[in-house]
Design a protein around this motif. Structure first.
Motif, PDB file in Angstrom:
ATOM      1  N   HIS A 104       0.819  -1.223   0.000  1.00 61.45           N
ATOM      2  CA  HIS A 104       0.000   0.000   0.000  1.00 61.45           C
ATOM      3  C   HIS A 104       0.856   1.278   0.000  1.00 61.45           C
ATOM      4  O   HIS A 104       0.566   2.235  -0.740  1.00 61.45           O
ATOM      5  CB  HIS A 104      -0.915  -0.037   1.237  1.00 61.45           C
ATOM      6  CG  HIS A 104      -1.816   1.135   1.388  1.00 61.45           C
ATOM      7  ND1 HIS A 104      -3.042   1.218   0.773  1.00 61.45           N
ATOM      8  CD2 HIS A 104      -1.674   2.291   2.081  1.00 61.45           C
ATOM      9  CE1 HIS A 104      -3.613   2.363   1.093  1.00 61.45           C
ATOM     10  NE2 HIS A 104      -2.802   3.036   1.897  1.00 61.45           N
ATOM     11  N   HIS A 125       1.270   4.396  -2.720  1.00 57.30           N
ATOM     12  CA  HIS A 125       1.158   5.839  -2.457  1.00 57.30           C
ATOM     13  C   HIS A 125       2.364   6.560  -3.059  1.00 57.30           C
ATOM     14  O   HIS A 125       2.244   7.616  -3.674  1.00 57.30           O
ATOM     15  CB  HIS A 125       1.158   6.108  -0.950  1.00 57.30           C
ATOM     16  CG  HIS A 125      -0.199   6.135  -0.317  1.00 57.30           C
ATOM     17  ND1 HIS A 125      -1.216   6.941  -0.760  1.00 57.30           N
ATOM     18  CD2 HIS A 125      -0.701   5.482   0.770  1.00 57.30           C
ATOM     19  CE1 HIS A 125      -2.287   6.774   0.015  1.00 57.30           C
ATOM     20  NE2 HIS A 125      -1.996   5.886   0.946  1.00 57.30           N
ATOM     21  N   SER A 127       0.062   9.693   6.302  1.00 57.60           N
ATOM     22  CA  SER A 127      -1.333   9.241   6.196  1.00 57.60           C
ATOM     23  C   SER A 127      -1.919   9.037   7.584  1.00 57.60           C
ATOM     24  O   SER A 127      -1.334   9.474   8.582  1.00 57.60           O
ATOM     25  CB  SER A 127      -1.384   7.946   5.392  1.00 57.60           C
ATOM     26  OG  SER A 127      -0.819   6.903   6.146  1.00 57.60           O
ATOM     27  N   GLY A 128      -3.048   8.321   7.637  1.00 56.24           N
ATOM     28  CA  GLY A 128      -3.676   8.048   8.921  1.00 56.24           C
ATOM     29  C   GLY A 128      -2.962   6.946   9.674  1.00 56.24           C
ATOM     30  O   GLY A 128      -3.120   6.804  10.888  1.00 56.24           O
ATOM     31  N   GLY A 129      -2.184   6.148   8.975  1.00 57.95           N
ATOM     32  CA  GLY A 129      -1.518   5.020   9.636  1.00 57.95           C
ATOM     33  C   GLY A 129      -0.001   5.069   9.560  1.00 57.95           C
ATOM     34  O   GLY A 129       0.669   4.269  10.216  1.00 57.95           O
ATOM     35  N   GLY A 150      -1.876  11.801  10.462  1.00 57.68           N
ATOM     36  CA  GLY A 150      -3.323  11.722  10.224  1.00 57.68           C
ATOM     37  C   GLY A 150      -4.057  11.214  11.452  1.00 57.68           C
ATOM     38  O   GLY A 150      -5.169  11.670  11.767  1.00 57.68           O
ATOM     39  N   ASP A 174      -6.875  13.169  13.360  1.00 61.51           N
ATOM     40  CA  ASP A 174      -8.201  12.558  13.537  1.00 61.51           C
ATOM     41  C   ASP A 174      -8.608  12.546  15.010  1.00 61.51           C
ATOM     42  O   ASP A 174      -9.737  12.886  15.362  1.00 61.51           O
ATOM     43  CB  ASP A 174      -8.211  11.119  12.989  1.00 61.51           C
ATOM     44  CG  ASP A 174      -8.112  11.093  11.471  1.00 61.51           C
ATOM     45  OD1 ASP A 174      -8.377  12.131  10.839  1.00 61.51           O
ATOM     46  OD2 ASP A 174      -7.760  10.030  10.917  1.00 61.51           O
ATOM     47  N   SER A 224     -13.052  14.339   7.025  1.00 54.14           N
ATOM     48  CA  SER A 224     -12.109  13.599   7.863  1.00 54.14           C
ATOM     49  C   SER A 224     -11.538  14.577   8.887  1.00 54.14           C
ATOM     50  O   SER A 224     -11.615  15.803   8.692  1.00 54.14           O
ATOM     51  CB  SER A 224     -10.976  13.040   6.999  1.00 54.14           C
ATOM     52  OG  SER A 224     -10.195  14.101   6.496  1.00 54.14           O
ATOM     53  N   GLY A 253      -8.484  15.388   9.599  1.00 51.65           N
ATOM     54  CA  GLY A 253      -7.439  16.248   9.037  1.00 51.65           C
ATOM     55  C   GLY A 253      -8.015  17.365   8.200  1.00 51.65           C
ATOM     56  O   GLY A 253      -7.571  18.519   8.267  1.00 51.65           O
ATOM     57  N   GLU A 303      -7.860  21.433   8.898  1.00 55.33           N
ATOM     58  CA  GLU A 303      -7.363  22.375   7.880  1.00 55.33           C
ATOM     59  C   GLU A 303      -8.407  23.457   7.580  1.00 55.33           C
ATOM     60  O   GLU A 303      -8.094  24.642   7.485  1.00 55.33           O
ATOM     61  CB  GLU A 303      -7.001  21.637   6.583  1.00 55.33           C
ATOM     62  CG  GLU A 303      -6.557  22.614   5.508  1.00 55.33           C
ATOM     63  CD  GLU A 303      -6.142  21.978   4.193  1.00 55.33           C
ATOM     64  OE1 GLU A 303      -6.650  20.897   3.861  1.00 55.33           O
ATOM     65  OE2 GLU A 303      -5.309  22.588   3.501  1.00 55.33           O
ATOM     66  N   GLY A 331      -2.906  10.572   2.653  1.00 54.89           N
ATOM     67  CA  GLY A 331      -4.034  11.479   2.874  1.00 54.89           C
ATOM     68  C   GLY A 331      -3.660  12.852   3.411  1.00 54.89           C
ATOM     69  O   GLY A 331      -4.244  13.862   3.009  1.00 54.89           O
ATOM     70  N   VAL A 332      -2.658  12.920   4.303  1.00 54.69           N
ATOM     71  CA  VAL A 332      -2.298  14.205   4.916  1.00 54.69           C
ATOM     72  C   VAL A 332      -1.669  15.147   3.881  1.00 54.69           C
ATOM     73  O   VAL A 332      -1.662  16.376   4.062  1.00 54.69           O
ATOM     74  CB  VAL A 332      -1.370  13.962   6.138  1.00 54.69           C
ATOM     75  CG1 VAL A 332      -0.923  15.265   6.780  1.00 54.69           C
ATOM     76  CG2 VAL A 332      -2.087  13.096   7.178  1.00 54.69           C
ATOM     77  N   ASN A 342      -3.293  18.371   2.493  1.00 53.33           N
ATOM     78  CA  ASN A 342      -3.315  19.614   3.263  1.00 53.33           C
ATOM     79  C   ASN A 342      -2.487  20.719   2.593  1.00 53.33           C
ATOM     80  O   ASN A 342      -1.281  20.596   2.407  1.00 53.33           O
ATOM     81  CB  ASN A 342      -2.759  19.307   4.663  1.00 53.33           C
ATOM     82  CG  ASN A 342      -2.905  20.455   5.604  1.00 53.33           C
ATOM     83  OD1 ASN A 342      -2.283  21.488   5.438  1.00 53.33           O
ATOM     84  ND2 ASN A 342      -3.759  20.278   6.604  1.00 53.33           N
ATOM     85  N   THR A 397      -5.253  10.495  -1.089  1.00 54.08           N
ATOM     86  CA  THR A 397      -5.992   9.613  -0.180  1.00 54.08           C
ATOM     87  C   THR A 397      -6.126   8.240  -0.849  1.00 54.08           C
ATOM     88  O   THR A 397      -5.853   8.092  -2.036  1.00 54.08           O
ATOM     89  CB  THR A 397      -7.402  10.189   0.109  1.00 54.08           C
ATOM     90  OG1 THR A 397      -7.964  10.609  -1.135  1.00 54.08           O
ATOM     91  CG2 THR A 397      -7.343  11.370   1.036  1.00 54.08           C
ATOM     92  N   ASP A 398      -6.545   7.250  -0.063  1.00 54.27           N
ATOM     93  CA  ASP A 398      -6.605   5.881  -0.585  1.00 54.27           C
ATOM     94  C   ASP A 398      -7.545   5.785  -1.789  1.00 54.27           C
ATOM     95  O   ASP A 398      -8.629   6.375  -1.788  1.00 54.27           O
ATOM     96  CB  ASP A 398      -7.090   4.935   0.519  1.00 54.27           C
ATOM     97  CG  ASP A 398      -6.024   4.770   1.594  1.00 54.27           C
ATOM     98  OD1 ASP A 398      -4.896   5.258   1.405  1.00 54.27           O
ATOM     99  OD2 ASP A 398      -6.332   4.138   2.620  1.00 54.27           O
TER     100      ASP A 398
HETATM  101  O1  KG4 Z   1      -3.900   7.786   2.937  1.00 53.40           O
HETATM  102  P1  KG4 Z   1      -5.214   7.825   3.624  1.00 53.40           P
HETATM  103  O2  KG4 Z   1      -6.451   8.043   2.777  1.00 53.40           O
HETATM  104  O3  KG4 Z   1      -5.462   6.521   4.443  1.00 53.40           O
HETATM  105  C1  KG4 Z   1      -4.444   5.876   5.143  1.00 53.40           C
HETATM  106  O4  KG4 Z   1      -3.747   5.047   4.508  1.00 53.40           O
HETATM  107  O5  KG4 Z   1      -4.293   6.221   6.336  1.00 53.40           O
HETATM  108  O6  KG4 Z   1      -5.107   8.982   4.732  1.00 53.40           O
HETATM  109  C2  KG4 Z   1      -6.171   9.277   5.588  1.00 53.40           C
HETATM  110  C3  KG4 Z   1      -5.719  10.376   6.527  1.00 53.40           C
HETATM  111  C4  KG4 Z   1      -6.709  10.661   7.641  1.00 53.40           C
HETATM  112  O7  KG4 Z   1      -6.050  10.634   8.871  1.00 53.40           O
HETATM  113  C5  KG4 Z   1      -7.208  12.071   7.316  1.00 53.40           C
HETATM  114  O8  KG4 Z   1      -7.554  12.824   8.465  1.00 53.40           O
HETATM  115  C6  KG4 Z   1      -6.016  12.657   6.607  1.00 53.40           C
HETATM  116  O9  KG4 Z   1      -5.517  11.594   5.811  1.00 53.40           O
HETATM  117  N1  KG4 Z   1      -6.386  13.795   5.752  1.00 53.40           N
HETATM  118  C7  KG4 Z   1      -5.910  15.051   5.933  1.00 53.40           C
HETATM  119  C8  KG4 Z   1      -6.552  15.860   4.967  1.00 53.40           C
HETATM  120  N2  KG4 Z   1      -7.389  15.068   4.229  1.00 53.40           N
HETATM  121  C9  KG4 Z   1      -7.266  13.808   4.728  1.00 53.40           C
HETATM  122  N3  KG4 Z   1      -5.030  15.542   6.811  1.00 53.40           N
HETATM  123  C10 KG4 Z   1      -4.751  16.849   6.751  1.00 53.40           C
HETATM  124  N4  KG4 Z   1      -5.334  17.695   5.865  1.00 53.40           N
HETATM  125  C11 KG4 Z   1      -6.232  17.250   4.963  1.00 53.40           C
HETATM  126  N5  KG4 Z   1      -6.795  18.090   4.093  1.00 53.40           N
END
Ligand code: KG4
Ligand code: ZN
Length: 431
Positions: free
Chosen positions: A162, A166, A186-188, A213, A217, A235, A237, A241, A341-342, A345, A372-373
């Motif tokens: 994964h 990315h 990302s979130g993880g 992330g 969150d 979400s 994040g 923002e 995902g982050v 921003n 994002t995923d």
């Molecule tokens: O990559 P992703 O879709 O899933 C994972 O693999 O984790 O990332 C999701 C993360 C979440 O924690 C979400 O809050 C964050 O990305 N995220 C953001 C924004 N959009 C999504 N964080 C900061 N600013 C944003 N605009």
């Protein structure tokens, strides 16, 4: 018959070379060879698919994604079923529920991606699916579905990492040669890695605790941002923002984590704890109860986002110094790719742009829907692997034996080497 087939391959090789300028070996799937309209061999009576097409399937977390991409990086079809709203309501991802939703949605999502691409599974060159890392129960759904689809249609299967997906999405959009530096947020995960080749990754730094992330969150949940109508469905994040746009990034003081650490590791748990304390003290001060939100929420979000950004910036800057000390990138072709995902921003993107301008790097960040995923990144990773013939499984026993892996490092860990160099924190960059 064997001679006729050989002759046919020669004609086809020439045609494909004209179309693609690539050698035929390893690039044209058996399905394409079987579907030639340029010769009279019986099993080749149908049309030729002059594009190689890979289906990618993503189910490692809370998005069921599928997409079909071609070897020239065109997205021919895609679909995404997000579970975000439901998990937001539950205050986090419930693995059994996530698995159920992936099971409910995967057929429809794949069908939509194929229909949009106007192809059937038989036209696919290969099937790729995320097999690692991620949440076990969600991963299990995509892995099984992808394997079954590949086996049912006699297609090669390509297991995908994964985070690697990315990191490589940017190569679908821009010409980026290896090696290059990548920041994955990302979130993880939170990783700064050197992409040496398609299957060769070196980890320069990673998070010791939370991912950015995750901190965003959990911070958003603590601040009860979901109760603000303007943040509904966002979400954590994204909500932070959004509110930070009209807040003061210097209104609240957050610590600067790991300034004294010799390596390039990240840590976001302290920033999250600090946010919790600020929230508690403001709630007490203003008599905020139940689902109410503190009056200074914009300033709190702006300061929290600023602190997270500063930490990301300082550690990435240090990684750049390490790269230069060890001479890991050609000095005149230094690229930083940011994804996850982050990376959606804008404030973080802006700060990283400042860093890259100062350090002489080119910054590349895919558009938000590819950060994002999604299924596209998995399909593209499958395509890159298909074109290089790396990690492509043809044999049904090999395909059946593939298992999902919730934890899977991206590559060798260089953090010990980083520590031994005792690189000083580089001069702060204003953002
Ligand atoms: O990559 P992703 O879709 O899933 C994972 O693999 O984790 O990332 C999701 C993360 C979440 O924690 C979400 O809050 C964050 O990305 N995220 C953001 C924004 N959009 C999504 N964080 C900061 N600013 C944003 N605009
Ligand atoms: Zn992700």
């Amino acid at each position: 018959m064997a001679g006729l087939w050989k002759g046919h391959r020669t004609v086809l090789r020439k045609l494909v070379n004209v179309f693609t300028s690539f050698p035929l070996e390893g690039l044209v799937s058996p399905a394409i060879l079987h579907r030639c309209r340029f010769c009279t061999v019986r099993k080749c009576e149908e049309k030729i698919t002059d594009k190689q097409v890979v289906l990618g399937i993503e189910t490692s977390c809370d998005d069921t994604g599928a997409a079909v991409v071609s070897s020239d990086g065109q997205v021919l079809g895609q679909a995404l079923a997000s579970q975000q709203d439901l998990h937001l309501r539950h205050g986090g991802i419930i693995p059994t529920l996530a698995r159920q939703l992936h099971e409910d949605n995967i057929q429809q999502v794949v069908d939509t991606a194929l229909a949009e691409a106007r192809i059937s599974p038989q036209d696919l060159t290969a099937v790729a699916a995320t097999v690692k890392p991620g949440m076990a129960l969600p991963l299990s759904v995509g892995v099984q579905y992808g394997k079954d689809l590949a086996l049912a249609h006699n297609k090669p299967f390509i297991p995908v990492h994964h985070m690697e997906a990315h990191a490589l999405t940017a190569r679908m959009l821009y010409k980026i040669d290896f090696p290059f530096l990548v920041l994955l947020v990302s979130g993880g995960h939170c990783l700064v890695v050197l992409a040496r080749a398609l299957h060769q990754w070196s980890i320069i730094g990673s998070t010791l605790d939370d991912a950015p992330g995750e901190a965003l969150d959990k911070g958003a949940r603590r601040l009860k941002l979901r109760n603000l109508p303007e943040c509904a469905g966002m979400s954590g994040g994204r909500a932070v923002e959004h509110l930070a746009k009209s807040g003061d990034p210097l209104a609240f003081t957050f610590p600067s984590p790991m300034l004294q650490h010799a390596d390039c590791s990240f840590s976001f748990a302290g920033l999250k704890q600090c946010l919790f304390k600020i929230a508690e003290s403001l709630e007490g001060e203003h008599g905020v109860v139940g689902g109410q939100v503190v009056p200074q929420v914009n300033d709190v979000c702006a300061s929290f986002q600023h602190a997270i950004t500063g930490h990301l910036l300082r550690r990435t800057h240090k990684a750049m110094v390490y790269v230069s000390v060890r001479d890991l990138l050609p000095p005149h072709a230094q690229t930083l790719v940011v994804s996850g995902g982050v990376a959606c921003n804008q404030y973080i993107r802006g700060a990283l742009q400042r860093l890259c301008d100062t350090a002489g790097y080119q910054l590349i960040v895919p558009p938000p829907h590819l950060c994002t995923d999604n299924g596209i990144m998995i399909a593209w990773n499958g395509m890159e692997r298909w074109l290089a013939q790396i990690g492509v499984l043809y044999n049904s026993e090999e395909i059946e034996a593939v298992r999902f892996e919730p934890r899977a490092p991206m590559g060798e860990d260089l953090s010990e080497d980083v520590r031994t160099l005792r690189i000083k924190a580089p001069k702060a960059i204003k953002f």
